[in-house]
Write a protein that holds these residues in place. Sequence first.
Motif: not given
Length: 267
Positions: A7, A23, A26, A31-32, A67-68, A71, A92
């Motif tokens: 990713h 990604r 998405h 993601t983190r 950001n996601d 998640e 985060d």
Amino acid sequence: MYMPSEHVEVKLTDCVGTIVLNRPDHGNALTRLMVRQLVEAFEDLYREKRVRAIILTGAADTFCAGNDLEEIVDASSLLSEWADSQERWGEDAADFRDVISRMLETPKPIIAAVNGAALSHGAGLVLACDIVVACEESVFGIPDPRRGIAAGVVAPLLSHRIGTGQAARLLLTSSIIDSAEAVRLGIFHELVEGDKTWARGVELARECAEGAPEALQLTKRLLSETIGEQLDTQLTAGAIIQATSFTTTAAEEGISAFLEERTPEWK
């Protein structure tokens, strides 16, 4: 050493290093793990002597949608209460602040090749770059308040780039602006056709590479020092505010409404 990632891809083309957010299904949402990998990728390209400039772009037709949030919801569901995730929210926000700080401090030119929407955290990544080339279809915005969130890390950087007044307008209205408006405000520096953002980024990177490496590094150091400790303090304070906003019932409702594609019901 940066490890290859599905990713967060890193590519070398002559004197140019490219980081690709990958990604596309998405919207290249972070993601983190991707956030941590971005720090490693920038660090490794800084240490790679062949690389004279760095390009950041997204796969397919989106730069980065933020950001996601899926998640985030999944992680909070493992706890008994939304607010109990406060420690995770703090980590985060601190991790994303570290990405922005790493980009600002990297002594090599960083060019954003914005090939589509740059929203929320994606907008922050654009603002942390030195040069921004975008396609005409690109949009820019920080819609976080409509999701019950304070964009604590992005807000100080936006204010630094375009001034407090315009930053307030974009942040408080959650406006998503088109590429022409982003150019007028100085967020995007030039526009090209949609499939030429990376190619133009490479041209700009090679233009930068015509300067002496030491001179480029000293120039970026000067720019970083001009930003100074005040912005660094603001980014840290913003990370705390951002983390706090995630613990609220407004964030729980706003994120849920976004994922469920409905209008939030604020209390």
